[in-house]
Design an enzyme around this catalytic site. Structure first.
Site, PDB file in Angstrom:
ATOM      1  N   ASP A  68     182.277  71.292  64.153  1.00  0.00           N
ATOM      2  CA  ASP A  68     181.581  72.637  63.458  1.00  0.00           C
ATOM      3  C   ASP A  68     180.013  72.467  63.087  1.00  0.00           C
ATOM      4  O   ASP A  68     179.131  73.166  63.290  1.00  0.00           O
ATOM      5  CB  ASP A  68     182.176  72.933  62.085  1.00  0.00           C
ATOM      6  CG  ASP A  68     182.417  71.891  60.950  1.00  0.00           C
ATOM      7  OD1 ASP A  68     181.904  70.982  61.287  1.00  0.00           O
ATOM      8  OD2 ASP A  68     182.978  72.199  60.132  1.00  0.00           O
ATOM      9  N   ASP A  86     182.053  74.309  54.584  1.00  0.00           N
ATOM     10  CA  ASP A  86     182.217  73.039  55.212  1.00  0.00           C
ATOM     11  C   ASP A  86     182.816  72.112  54.201  1.00  0.00           C
ATOM     12  O   ASP A  86     183.871  71.306  54.236  1.00  0.00           O
ATOM     13  CB  ASP A  86     181.319  72.223  55.923  1.00  0.00           C
ATOM     14  CG  ASP A  86     181.791  71.127  56.685  1.00  0.00           C
ATOM     15  OD1 ASP A  86     182.802  71.269  57.435  1.00  0.00           O
ATOM     16  OD2 ASP A  86     181.092  69.916  56.407  1.00  0.00           O
ATOM     17  N   ASP A  90     186.964  70.970  53.623  1.00  0.00           N
ATOM     18  CA  ASP A  90     186.881  69.697  53.641  1.00  0.00           C
ATOM     19  C   ASP A  90     187.801  69.097  52.651  1.00  0.00           C
ATOM     20  O   ASP A  90     189.010  68.123  52.684  1.00  0.00           O
ATOM     21  CB  ASP A  90     185.641  68.809  53.917  1.00  0.00           C
ATOM     22  CG  ASP A  90     185.121  68.717  55.103  1.00  0.00           C
ATOM     23  OD1 ASP A  90     185.622  69.452  56.160  1.00  0.00           O
ATOM     24  OD2 ASP A  90     183.949  68.300  55.257  1.00  0.00           O
TER      25      ASP A  90
END
Length: 192
Positions: A68, A86, A90
């Site tokens: 990504d 992100d 995560d």
């Protein structure tokens, strides 16, 4: 610890894989969500007795986390929200993967301690960066190292090595706690 490897991947991936995926129409957010979905499948696979899928799900989820960012850099689509998305996904992915390990038989108490300190590692980085302290590469076990360890543990689970996995999970907890301390000391030294 894997900082040099990460720098190499970040220099190569955007120019090769990242560009190829971008040209194919893949967006960074699609890869982020795919990684989250793969992580969410991990505890489900274990619950359904498909332990053989766990190493593959961990490996693929980790790969999506690398890709990504590569696509974002290759496409020039790095955004503040993309960075936020992100980071948040995560943390959720980490929770799913640790849950999968607990469902697979790794000591639940040790696993939850390891998860808590793993989340604190990420929080320490985020808070340090909020204070304008460079945090990348600080500490023993960043997320990439933890994913590699979880991958190895998932392979050991296939061999029914629960005692070894319990010991490794305890080591993850200790190393994550040490990383939080290292990052805290780094922030203290950086801001006085």
């Amino acid at each position: 610890m894997l900082g040099k490897l990460r720098k190499f991947v970040n220099s190569v991936a955007p120019t090769t894989v990242g560009k190829a995926l971008y040209k194919a129409g893949v967006t960074p957010d699609e890869l982020t969500y795919t990684g989250l979905a793969l992580s969410a499948l991990a505890p489900l696979a274990v619950y359904l007795g498909k332990l053989i899928m766990l190493p593959f799900l961990i490996l693929l989820a980790g790969l999506m986390d690398v890709l990504d960012g590569a696509v974002a850099r290759a496409s020039g689509r790095t955004t503040a929200f993309g960075s936020y998305l992100d980071s948040v996904t995560d943390r959720v992915s980490d929770a799913f993967l640790f849950l999968a390990m607990a469902l697979a038989g790794v000591n639940q108490y040790i696993t939850m301690i390891a998860l808590a300190f793993s989340l604190m590692v990420s929080y320490a980085r985020a808070k340090g960066e909020l204070l304008n302290v460079r945090m990348e590469g600080i500490g023993l076990v960043e997320r990439s190292e933890r994913l590699i360890i979880l991958f190895v543990m998932s392979l050991l689970l296939l061999l029914r090595q629960l005692l070894v996995d319990n010991i490794i999970m305890a080591v993850v907890a200790v190393l994550a706690a040490a990383t939080v301390i290292q990052r805290s000391v780094h922030v203290k030294r950086s801001i006085g």
